[in-house]
Design an enzyme around this catalytic site. Structure first.
Site, PDB file in Angstrom:
ATOM      1  N   LYS A  13       0.840  -1.211   0.000  1.00 31.66           N
ATOM      2  CA  LYS A  13       0.000   0.000   0.000  1.00 31.66           C
ATOM      3  C   LYS A  13       0.877   1.263   0.000  1.00 31.66           C
ATOM      4  CE  LYS A  13      -2.265  -1.067   3.818  1.00 31.66           C
ATOM      5  NZ  LYS A  13      -1.743  -2.397   4.217  1.00 31.66           N
ATOM      6  N   ARG A  89      -9.477   0.436   9.352  1.00 32.80           N
ATOM      7  CA  ARG A  89      -9.033  -0.925   9.660  1.00 32.80           C
ATOM      8  C   ARG A  89     -10.116  -1.719  10.360  1.00 32.80           C
ATOM      9  NH1 ARG A  89      -3.193   0.256   9.453  1.00 32.80           N
ATOM     10  NH2 ARG A  89      -2.027  -1.658   9.585  1.00 32.80           N
ATOM     11  N   ARG A 128      11.647  -5.362   4.586  1.00 35.27           N
ATOM     12  CA  ARG A 128      11.359  -3.923   4.428  1.00 35.27           C
ATOM     13  C   ARG A 128      12.293  -3.065   5.282  1.00 35.27           C
ATOM     14  NH1 ARG A 128       5.315  -1.925   4.984  1.00 35.27           N
ATOM     15  NH2 ARG A 128       5.369  -3.058   6.958  1.00 35.27           N
ATOM     16  N   ARG A 161      11.436  -1.313  10.860  1.00 33.33           N
ATOM     17  CA  ARG A 161      10.345  -1.070  11.794  1.00 33.33           C
ATOM     18  C   ARG A 161      10.331  -2.143  12.890  1.00 33.33           C
ATOM     19  NH1 ARG A 161       4.895   0.122   8.401  1.00 33.33           N
ATOM     20  NH2 ARG A 161       4.090  -1.066  10.173  1.00 33.33           N
ATOM     21  N   ARG A 172      -0.217  -9.294  13.344  1.00 32.77           N
ATOM     22  CA  ARG A 172      -0.860  -8.276  12.500  1.00 32.77           C
ATOM     23  C   ARG A 172      -1.748  -8.921  11.439  1.00 32.77           C
ATOM     24  NH1 ARG A 172       4.399  -5.384  10.700  1.00 32.77           N
ATOM     25  NH2 ARG A 172       3.115  -3.959   9.491  1.00 32.77           N
TER      26      ARG A 172
END
Ligand code: AMP
Length: 214
Positions: A13, A89, A128, A161, A172
């Site tokens: 996203k 969400r 990431r 992160r 998650r």
């Protein structure tokens, strides 16, 4: 153009948002980024948010929606168009977003739902890396920085992160399946939903998105 980018964590996203920002000059509202800003403040609220994010749990609907509504009512150029990334969400957030946008006469045009297999998501998230200064996104294998640890765009420090580790990623994903996936039906009923395959490379996703937004 007024868009929501929907999909599980790691589906791309943020990467797609960077592209749409450039191509259509849309404002980018990422609640994850807004909350990460809050955690930098050494306040009880900042610490509470940090704890929830590190566990992979959701921050309360009330708090997140308040941040977003403030932005809609005071910080958003409605004529320019915008996209939400990571919000809503929950169905409650989606309902509150619709109500807030109705108040400013700027309803959503469409909701892009990105879908990818779990292994693809895991690979993207564990690899990431993010620039601490400008937020540019990298991946250790698919999009490494030219100089290790240094952002190509601004020279800022690259970091991973805290919630991009396997244990938190699984939490998650569970939260996504339980709380966020029902939003897909919510928008389908409004005929605003566009589903896209995000197992492929970012360039291919962009082509599919361009066809949908035409
Ligand atoms: P993201 O950067 O979108 O992956 O979000 C990182 C984390 O921020 C999530 O795992 C949640 O803890 C929190 N968060 C972001 N957006 C929301 C939201 N709309 N509602 C509740 N929590 C959120």
């Amino acid at each position: 153009m007024r868009i929501v980018l929907l999909g599980p964590p790691g589906v791309g996203k943020g990467t797609l948002a960077d592209h749409l920002k450039e191509k259509y000059h849309l404002a980018h509202i990422s609640t994850g980024d807004m909350l990460r800003e809050e955690t930098k403040k050494d306040s009880p609220l900042g610490r509470e948010i940090k704890g929830l994010m590190e566990k992979g749990a959701l921050v309360s609907d009330e708090l997140v929606t308040r941040l977003v509504v403030q932005k809609i009512e005071h910080g958003l150029d409605l004529k320019r168009g915008f996209m939400f990334d990571g919000f809503p969400r929950t169905v409650k957030q989606a309902q509150d977003l619709d109500a807030a946008l109705e108040r400013v006469h700027a309803p959503l045009d469409c909701v892009l739902t990105l879908e990818a297999d779990f292994n693809v998501l895991l690979d993207r998230m564990t690899g990431r890396r993010v620039c601490r200064k400008c937020g540019a996104l990298y991946h250790v294998t698919y999009k490494p920085t030219a100089r290790e640890g240094i952002c190509d765009v601004c020279g800022g420090e690259i970091y991973q992160r805290a919630d991009d580790n396997e244990k938190t990623i699984k939490a998650r994903m569970e939260v996504y399946n339980k709380s966020t996936a029902p939003i897909i039906d919510y928008y389908a009923q409004q005929n605003k939903l566009k589903k896209l395959n995000a197992n492929v490379e970012a360039a291919e996703v962009r082509l599919a998105v361009a066809a949908v937004l035409k």
